[in-house]
Write an enzyme that holds these catalytic residues in place. Structure first.
Site, PDB file in Angstrom:
ATOM      1  N   GLU A 192      -3.279  -3.096  -2.232  1.00  0.00           N
ATOM      2  CA  GLU A 192      -4.402  -2.475  -1.502  1.00  0.00           C
ATOM      3  C   GLU A 192      -4.779  -1.159  -2.165  1.00  0.00           C
ATOM      4  O   GLU A 192      -3.931  -0.311  -2.413  1.00  0.00           O
ATOM      5  CB  GLU A 192      -3.980  -2.224  -0.043  1.00  0.00           C
ATOM      6  CG  GLU A 192      -5.053  -1.534   0.800  1.00  0.00           C
ATOM      7  CD  GLU A 192      -4.597  -1.271   2.248  1.00  0.00           C
ATOM      8  OE1 GLU A 192      -3.392  -1.421   2.532  1.00  0.00           O
ATOM      9  OE2 GLU A 192      -5.448  -0.904   3.071  1.00  0.00           O
ATOM     10  N   ASP A 194     -11.818   7.405   6.041  1.00  0.00           N
ATOM     11  CA  ASP A 194     -10.919   6.311   6.431  1.00  0.00           C
ATOM     12  C   ASP A 194     -10.240   6.652   7.754  1.00  0.00           C
ATOM     13  O   ASP A 194      -9.046   6.878   7.822  1.00  0.00           O
ATOM     14  CB  ASP A 194      -9.871   6.131   5.318  1.00  0.00           C
ATOM     15  CG  ASP A 194      -8.858   5.055   5.642  1.00  0.00           C
ATOM     16  OD1 ASP A 194      -9.250   4.041   6.231  1.00  0.00           O
ATOM     17  OD2 ASP A 194      -7.670   5.237   5.305  1.00  0.00           O
ATOM     18  N   ASP A 238      -6.900  -3.602  10.734  1.00  0.00           N
ATOM     19  CA  ASP A 238      -6.118  -2.398  10.421  1.00  0.00           C
ATOM     20  C   ASP A 238      -6.827  -1.176  10.975  1.00  0.00           C
ATOM     21  O   ASP A 238      -7.708  -0.613  10.330  1.00  0.00           O
ATOM     22  CB  ASP A 238      -5.932  -2.274   8.897  1.00  0.00           C
ATOM     23  CG  ASP A 238      -5.099  -1.042   8.538  1.00  0.00           C
ATOM     24  OD1 ASP A 238      -4.457  -0.469   9.432  1.00  0.00           O
ATOM     25  OD2 ASP A 238      -5.099  -0.655   7.343  1.00  0.00           O
ATOM     26  N   LYS A 298      -7.161   2.478  -2.536  1.00  0.00           N
ATOM     27  CA  LYS A 298      -7.665   3.527  -1.651  1.00  0.00           C
ATOM     28  C   LYS A 298      -8.359   4.598  -2.482  1.00  0.00           C
ATOM     29  O   LYS A 298      -8.054   4.776  -3.653  1.00  0.00           O
ATOM     30  CB  LYS A 298      -6.502   4.131  -0.860  1.00  0.00           C
ATOM     31  CG  LYS A 298      -6.978   4.993   0.287  1.00  0.00           C
ATOM     32  CD  LYS A 298      -5.915   5.148   1.344  1.00  0.00           C
ATOM     33  CE  LYS A 298      -6.401   6.091   2.417  1.00  0.00           C
ATOM     34  NZ  LYS A 298      -5.506   6.173   3.565  1.00  0.00           N
ATOM     35  N   HIS A 344     -11.628   2.161   2.668  1.00  0.00           N
ATOM     36  CA  HIS A 344     -11.054   2.795   1.481  1.00  0.00           C
ATOM     37  C   HIS A 344     -11.996   2.964   0.297  1.00  0.00           C
ATOM     38  O   HIS A 344     -11.555   2.964  -0.848  1.00  0.00           O
ATOM     39  CB  HIS A 344      -9.827   1.993   1.025  1.00  0.00           C
ATOM     40  CG  HIS A 344      -8.676   2.121   1.972  1.00  0.00           C
ATOM     41  ND1 HIS A 344      -7.415   1.665   1.692  1.00  0.00           N
ATOM     42  CD2 HIS A 344      -8.591   2.676   3.206  1.00  0.00           C
ATOM     43  CE1 HIS A 344      -6.615   1.919   2.707  1.00  0.00           C
ATOM     44  NE2 HIS A 344      -7.311   2.526   3.641  1.00  0.00           N
ATOM     45  N   ASP A 347      -9.590  -2.874   1.881  1.00  0.00           N
ATOM     46  CA  ASP A 347      -9.681  -2.280   3.215  1.00  0.00           C
ATOM     47  C   ASP A 347     -11.031  -1.581   3.237  1.00  0.00           C
ATOM     48  O   ASP A 347     -11.299  -0.717   2.394  1.00  0.00           O
ATOM     49  CB  ASP A 347      -8.517  -1.293   3.394  1.00  0.00           C
ATOM     50  CG  ASP A 347      -8.523  -0.590   4.742  1.00  0.00           C
ATOM     51  OD1 ASP A 347      -9.601  -0.140   5.174  1.00  0.00           O
ATOM     52  OD2 ASP A 347      -7.448  -0.467   5.354  1.00  0.00           O
ATOM     53  N   TRP A 398       0.859  -1.192   0.000  1.00  0.00           N
ATOM     54  CA  TRP A 398       0.000   0.000   0.000  1.00  0.00           C
ATOM     55  C   TRP A 398       0.892   1.237   0.000  1.00  0.00           C
ATOM     56  O   TRP A 398       1.865   1.304   0.746  1.00  0.00           O
ATOM     57  CB  TRP A 398      -0.916   0.060   1.236  1.00  0.00           C
ATOM     58  CG  TRP A 398      -1.618   1.384   1.287  1.00  0.00           C
ATOM     59  CD1 TRP A 398      -2.677   1.772   0.523  1.00  0.00           C
ATOM     60  CD2 TRP A 398      -1.254   2.523   2.077  1.00  0.00           C
ATOM     61  NE1 TRP A 398      -3.001   3.087   0.802  1.00  0.00           N
ATOM     62  CE2 TRP A 398      -2.158   3.567   1.744  1.00  0.00           C
ATOM     63  CE3 TRP A 398      -0.264   2.772   3.029  1.00  0.00           C
ATOM     64  CZ2 TRP A 398      -2.089   4.837   2.335  1.00  0.00           C
ATOM     65  CZ3 TRP A 398      -0.190   4.023   3.614  1.00  0.00           C
ATOM     66  CH2 TRP A 398      -1.101   5.048   3.272  1.00  0.00           C
ATOM     67  N   ASP A 422      -9.925   4.886  10.502  1.00  0.00           N
ATOM     68  CA  ASP A 422      -9.275   3.778  11.202  1.00  0.00           C
ATOM     69  C   ASP A 422      -9.676   3.666  12.661  1.00  0.00           C
ATOM     70  O   ASP A 422      -8.837   3.494  13.538  1.00  0.00           O
ATOM     71  CB  ASP A 422      -7.748   3.865  11.030  1.00  0.00           C
ATOM     72  CG  ASP A 422      -7.337   3.572   9.601  1.00  0.00           C
ATOM     73  OD1 ASP A 422      -7.424   2.414   9.191  1.00  0.00           O
ATOM     74  OD2 ASP A 422      -6.957   4.511   8.877  1.00  0.00           O
ATOM     75  N   HIS A 456      -8.240  -5.782   4.863  1.00  0.00           N
ATOM     76  CA  HIS A 456      -7.948  -5.003   6.054  1.00  0.00           C
ATOM     77  C   HIS A 456      -9.302  -4.670   6.640  1.00  0.00           C
ATOM     78  O   HIS A 456     -10.137  -4.051   5.967  1.00  0.00           O
ATOM     79  CB  HIS A 456      -7.195  -3.719   5.712  1.00  0.00           C
ATOM     80  CG  HIS A 456      -5.717  -3.916   5.646  1.00  0.00           C
ATOM     81  ND1 HIS A 456      -4.855  -2.904   5.324  1.00  0.00           N
ATOM     82  CD2 HIS A 456      -4.950  -5.019   5.891  1.00  0.00           C
ATOM     83  CE1 HIS A 456      -3.607  -3.374   5.361  1.00  0.00           C
ATOM     84  NE2 HIS A 456      -3.654  -4.648   5.693  1.00  0.00           N
TER      85      HIS A 456
HETATM   86  C1  RNT Z   1      -3.760   3.144   4.905  1.00  0.00           C
HETATM   87  C2  RNT Z   1      -3.857   1.687   4.659  1.00  0.00           C
HETATM   88  C3  RNT Z   1      -2.703   0.879   5.133  1.00  0.00           C
HETATM   89  C4  RNT Z   1      -2.209   1.281   6.503  1.00  0.00           C
HETATM   90  C5  RNT Z   1      -1.225   0.324   7.128  1.00  0.00           C
HETATM   91  C6  RNT Z   1      -0.522   0.936   8.302  1.00  0.00           C
HETATM   92  O1  RNT Z   1      -4.897   3.835   4.583  1.00  0.00           O
HETATM   93  O2  RNT Z   1      -5.046   1.187   5.201  1.00  0.00           O
HETATM   94  O3  RNT Z   1      -3.016  -0.456   5.072  1.00  0.00           O
HETATM   95  O4  RNT Z   1      -3.265   1.448   7.402  1.00  0.00           O
HETATM   96  O5  RNT Z   1      -0.366  -0.134   6.187  1.00  0.00           O
HETATM   97 ZN    ZN Z   2      -5.303  -0.859   5.194  1.00  0.00          ZN
END
Ligand code: RNT
Ligand code: ZN
Length: 418
Positions: free
Chosen positions: A223, A293, A325, A225, A261, A258, A182, A295, A285
């Protein structure tokens, strides 16, 4: 009759074998991400989490500052979670000898030997991530897609070094290593060229994947986004880009979704069966986005449950690589790990206790009213009793008494960290 026996009888009236559900879940690995423990800082640089479009917020005391602290914290979190775990590392968590400093393009397996020892002592597999952020070679926010050949070259070497390290993890643990690529590459404002960066990104990832590996041992992922902080207008590794990349390199690369994303009304649950029609294996993720996003810690929410349901009812538990994640620095970090891990376990167990065949039959027979009625009725089954039994069999508390342990650890250990 115990509460579990009574719940088991009720579920079996629906055709669900809860004993079997519990046994299945015990063997499904879920990756626990080291980066929740120190706010994504790592050990190969001094500053906080740098650019890349991601951000931790909050300053709850007790962040892990050393490998020993991070390992102790992960240990504490894992003992409070039921189920099979894997360890998920980022390259920035390399552990150097005192005085040693190795840049990311020169990382070697030996810099992760302490992590391998940690994993082996606990019977854990290891997943891995090259770290394309928090580093001065990120120029204008770009890494693998940079127009500067030196910048790209540096990051390609980093990616290749990570494949070699992933190979080492797989060999040492005897379990495949999922290696996720990523980058935060993108632009803040309207670009003058959208294709150029993507062509460079494509060629760069292809070069990384030219480093030899056996696909049953090392599983590189890409990955996608939609946007990040400071890269609001354009992301090089968009959904279409990564999905097509993975499709073109199907025999050596997986797509990773993820769920933070995508556009806020898009759902990953619906993308799971779509991807499973084409890819033998996919990766995730698992996170919680609040408006963006962000987290946040994973909770037992509707969409999280829906994702777990899709994985289970597609019969794809062994085709899906699941990793958490999230990174919340505003609450006790160990509790964050535990709540997130347990929530995903609850979602999986609940999905395993759902009579999917019966519901599918109603759908195929066009009995949609009944389908709705029964789906609502299922929500009232005593799932909590099945969860408690699962936790008991895994040797952890089923209720929130695990939090007392975290509070003790905070008083004895975390509060002494400066
Ligand atoms: C970031 C991605 C990625 C990170 C990690 C730390 O938006 O989700 O995967 O969160 O690699
Ligand atoms: Zn991620």
């Amino acid at each position: 009759m115990s509460r579990y026996e009574s719940a088991k009888t009720m579920f079996s009236g629906w055709g669900v074998d809860t004993d079997r559900a519990i046994q299945i879940l015990k063997n499904i690995p879920v990756s626990l991400h080291c980066w929740q423990g120190d706010d994504v800082v790592g050990f190969d640089q001094d500053g906080p989490l740098g650019s890349g479009g991601i951000q931790t917020t909050g300053n709850y005391p007790g962040r892990a500052r050393t490998p020993e602290q991070l390992m102790a914290d992960m240990d504490k979190a894992m003992t409070l979670c039921p189920g099979k775990k894997k360890l998920n590392l980022h390259a920035s968590y390399a552990i150097f000898e005192p005085g040693e400093k190795v840049d990311r393009d020169k990382l070697e397996p030996k810099h992760f030997q302490k992590w391998v020892d940690f994993a082996k002592e606990r019977g854990l597999g290891i997943d891995f991530n090259p770290t394309f952020f928090s580093h001065p070679m990120q120029k204008d926010g770009l890494t693998l897609s940079s127009p500067d050949e030196n910048v790209r070259g540096f990051w390609i070497e980093h990616g290749k070094a990570c494949i070699r390290i992933a190979r080492y993890f797989a060999q040492e643990t005897g379990m495949p290593c999922v290696m996720n690529i990523w980058t935060g590459d993108g632009y803040k404002d309207i670009p003058a060229d959208r294709m150029g960066p993507r062509m460079r990104y494509k060629a760069a990832i292809e070069q990384i994947l030219s480093e030899p590996y056996a696909f049953d041992q090392v599983k590189p992922c890409v990955e996608s986004k939609v946007f990040g902080i400071g890269v609001e207008a354009y992301t090089v590794g968009s959904a279409e880009f990564t999905l097509n990349f993975a499709a073109e390199h199907k025999n050596k690369c997986l797509p990773l979704m993820d769920n933070g994303h995508y556009h806020p009304t898009e759902v990953v649950s619906d993308k799971i069966p779509a991807l499973l029609c084409f890819f033998p294996e996919i990766a995730f993720h698992i996170t919680r986005g609040v408006r963006w996003d962000s987290d946040h810690v994973v909770l037992l929410e509707d969409e999280i449950r829906e994702m777990a349901k899709e994985i289970v009812r597609c019969g794809a538990l062994d085709r899906c690589h699941m990793a958490l994640d999230f990174f919340d620095a505003s609450i006790n970090r160990i509790a964050a790990w535990v709540v997130g891990f347990r929530s995903w376990q609850k979602a999986l167990l609940s999905a395993l206790c759902t009579p999917h065949e019966r519901l599918q039959k109603l759908q195929n027979e066009g009995r949609f009213t009944e389908l709705m009625v029964l789906q609502e009725e299922l929500k009232m089954l005593p799932f909590g009793d099945v969860w408690n039994r699962y936790c008991e069999e895994c040797g952890v508390a089923g209720d929130a008494t695990w939090f007392e342990e975290v509070q003790r650890y905070e008083a004895d250990v975390l509060s002494n960290r400066k």
